[in-house]
Design an enzyme around this catalytic site. Structure first.
Site, PDB file in Angstrom:
ATOM      1  N   ASP A   7      27.810  63.833 -18.376  1.00  0.00           N
ATOM      2  CA  ASP A   7      27.370  64.437 -19.619  1.00  0.00           C
ATOM      3  C   ASP A   7      27.324  63.327 -20.666  1.00  0.00           C
ATOM      4  O   ASP A   7      27.904  62.254 -20.468  1.00  0.00           O
ATOM      5  CB  ASP A   7      28.355  65.538 -20.021  1.00  0.00           C
ATOM      6  CG  ASP A   7      28.074  66.115 -21.377  1.00  0.00           C
ATOM      7  OD1 ASP A   7      26.936  66.564 -21.607  1.00  0.00           O
ATOM      8  OD2 ASP A   7      28.992  66.117 -22.216  1.00  0.00           O
ATOM      9  N   ASP A   9      27.157  63.820 -24.823  1.00  0.00           N
ATOM     10  CA  ASP A   9      27.919  64.091 -26.046  1.00  0.00           C
ATOM     11  C   ASP A   9      29.344  64.524 -25.725  1.00  0.00           C
ATOM     12  O   ASP A   9      29.556  65.518 -25.018  1.00  0.00           O
ATOM     13  CB  ASP A   9      27.233  65.192 -26.857  1.00  0.00           C
ATOM     14  CG  ASP A   9      25.840  64.796 -27.306  1.00  0.00           C
ATOM     15  OD1 ASP A   9      25.711  64.288 -28.419  1.00  0.00           O
ATOM     16  OD2 ASP A   9      24.887  64.982 -26.520  1.00  0.00           O
ATOM     17  N   ASP A 169      32.897  67.398 -20.474  1.00  0.00           N
ATOM     18  CA  ASP A 169      33.922  67.669 -21.485  1.00  0.00           C
ATOM     19  C   ASP A 169      33.917  69.107 -21.954  1.00  0.00           C
ATOM     20  O   ASP A 169      34.445  69.405 -23.045  1.00  0.00           O
ATOM     21  CB  ASP A 169      33.707  66.754 -22.706  1.00  0.00           C
ATOM     22  CG  ASP A 169      32.506  67.180 -23.537  1.00  0.00           C
ATOM     23  OD1 ASP A 169      32.620  67.250 -24.768  1.00  0.00           O
ATOM     24  OD2 ASP A 169      31.436  67.458 -22.950  1.00  0.00           O
TER      25      ASP A 169
END
Length: 225
Positions: A7, A9, A169
């Protein structure tokens, strides 16, 4: 080839400062001033532009879907014009990626940031060449947690989706990996890091220095099933 897909961001980089600045540019244009604050709203920022607009408008008692739709393109324009003012890569990420490459892993990105913005940011940070593939929110007709973007990132690397680990995250990343039938490793150093263990990923890390060995461990356990 085994692959590790990241991922963007909140996983590769802390982009929250620039995202919040873009949202606040919208709120100022609406006449509300700066509604979101850093670092308190960093977790909101990493949920995307529409989420920032929604939370901010709810905070000032002015939410409507129509306003979110109207200002989402404005937010994207503001973000595009100042995409890397505050954004930084998390410590150790490039060293971890280089080590993973020496161990034979292909490396890619699967993000819910629009593809053009993800490409712009990676180029601006000088790290686009580190990643063999990049799939964004609008690369395909669907986005995470649908597994198709993850599978597409692996395909572009020439890898095998069955031999993939997703690094993320959020619950979106956890659900993406589950939907794809592959393991995930979640990072504990982002704004929502304290909540990652509750998502029961196959692995957790508190610093990127831990990632190469954790990927090996998680991949071995997955392939042994």
């Amino acid at each position: 080839m085994r692959t590790v897909i990241f991922d963007l961001d909140g996983t590769l980089a802390d982009t929250s400062g620039d995202l919040l600045a873009a949202a606040n540019a919208c709120f100022r244009q609406m006449g509300h001033g700066d509604v979101l604050v850093h670092p308190g709203d960093a977790g909101v920022a990493l949920r995307g532009g529409r989420r920032m607009l929604t939370v901010g408008l709810e905070r000032v008692g002015a939410f409507s879907d129509a306003v979110v739709d109207e200002f989402y393109p404005v937010l994207l324009d503001a973000y595009r014009s100042a995409i890397d003012t505050h954004t930084v890569l998390y410590p150790g990420v490039l060293s971890a990626i280089e080590e993973l490459k020496t161990r034979g892993y292909g490396i890619g990105i699967c993000t819910n940031k629009p593809e053009a913005l993800a490409e712009q940011l990676m180029q601006s940070l000088g790290v686009r060449e580190v990643f063999g593939a990049l799939v964004g929110a609008d690369t395909l007709p669907v986005r995470k947690p649908d597994p198709a973007p993850l599978v597409e990132a692996v395909r572009r690397l020439g890898g095998d989706p069955a031999q993939t680990v997703l690094i993320g995250d959020s619950d979106t990343d956890r659900n993406t990996s589950a939907n794809a039938g592959v393991p995930s490793i979640l990072v504990g150093f982002g704004p929502s890091g304290a909540d990652m263990a509750a998502l029961k990923p196959e692995g957790l890390i508190s610093h990127f220095d831990e990632l190469p060995d954790r990927v090996d461990q998680v991949m071995a356990a997955h392939l042994a099933i």
